[in-house]
Design an enzyme around this catalytic site. Sequence first.
Site, short mmCIF file in Angstrom:
data_model
loop_
_atom_site.label_atom_id
_atom_site.label_comp_id
_atom_site.label_asym_id
_atom_site.label_seq_id
_atom_site.Cartn_x
_atom_site.Cartn_y
_atom_site.Cartn_z
CB SER A 164 -0.94 -0.05 1.21
OG SER A 164 -2.06 0.75 1.02
CG ASP A 348 -6.11 -3.23 -4.23
OD1 ASP A 348 -7.05 -2.69 -3.60
OD2 ASP A 348 -4.93 -2.86 -4.12
CG HIS A 408 -5.02 -2.95 -0.41
ND1 HIS A 408 -4.49 -2.22 -1.45
CD2 HIS A 408 -4.50 -2.39 0.72
CE1 HIS A 408 -3.70 -1.27 -0.98
NE2 HIS A 408 -3.69 -1.36 0.34
#
Length: 433
Positions: A164, A348, A408
């Site tokens: 991330s 994601d 994610h």
Amino acid sequence: MEKISLFLLLSLMVFLPWFHENFAFAAGTIDGSEQWGYVEVRPKAHLFWWLYKSPYRVEDPSKPWPVLLWLQGGPGGSGVGFGNFLEIGPLDGNLEPRNSTWLRKADLLFVDSPVGTGFSFVEDENLAVKTDEESATDLTTLLKELFNGNVSLQSSPLYIVAESYGGKFAVTLGLSALKAIEAGELKLKLGGVALGDSWISPEDFVLSWGPLLKDVSRIDNNGLNESNSFKSLLKHLEWQDFYNFMLDDGNGPVTMTAMEESKGLMMDKYSRYLESTRFSSSGDDLTSLMNGPIKEKLKIIPMNVTWGGQSDIVFSAMTGDFMKPRIEEVDELLAKGVNVTIYNGQVDLICATKGTEAWVEKLKWEDLKIFLSMDRTPLYCGEDDTVTLGFVKSYKNLYFYWILGAGHFVPVDQPCVSLQMVGNITQSPNYSS
């Protein structure tokens, strides 16, 4: 007398500093398999680190056993908490052994970074970092403290692996560490940088949301046309989960009126990441775990420091850098010959594969055209080739993994193929038992 002896023994297990090859560790387990401590990277600014030595280590002179540094996103998400207990560490959120721990492929170093994240803390809120580069400088200072006095660590290649927003920290740290290595200030071997669902180019991700949601039938043509305006796109994203486009968002609507709609939307949606990192998949409160049994085990956490207590300070301090891209830094790493791996979960949304592919195509790397022309190779779990779990392509020092069925948080959704991927990234000797 027996009680006093028992107390002393227990104290030694945790408090006794570990002196290894002229390097002082703050604390650790009696067998040396875990070590942790603080580094004061600047006056009154303290980074907390936790190192796990792998029980699966293979001694192979031709392939030294690697160390993997995990950097969480946020900014303000705790790698010591979330990455460790909910993704890749030896124990899960219920303190049960994790079969897919990445310790099978490397020693694991978790750092709560930037300062103020997790168990890391600042004594003055003004000391919180405001840029990715400032965070990288602090991390480089920590690496100097850990590696420069430890010959054993110096012999192990270090792989910086991020998730991330941590991807922005990873590329800036990679360049900062290289600069320190070249100047003779840091003694370590940089094995590579891996960017998992990483927020490298915010603009490319934001522009990918509308077309992606249309492609997977989460919005129709009317919605796609409206998505050209962020104000209109907001009403579609109110219910959309940002970490898996197959799911609805359980949170309420986001209201924005200013011209900075895109930035404000991202700040609001992405800040929920900080909340999501406080709960394990079984619903147990990670905050209670970290501030209870884990803090008690570690012993060295100051009484006035609570895990995650300063995460909002971290997030707020870095708002100025939130939407800044780091594509140029990836280019610099590639030009310097550093192995760069990119991996993305198929479902994601916030760091969608479509957006990742877009920023990769903007690289100025001299071998980009050849890389893009390469065919992908399918990935499976072990020797079972009946189910395709992903694809990979590579050329020279650039690698790209497409992980199917993952959102994610790739290691959570696809642990088997993720573990195999990490083995490839770190070139770990095979462990057989």
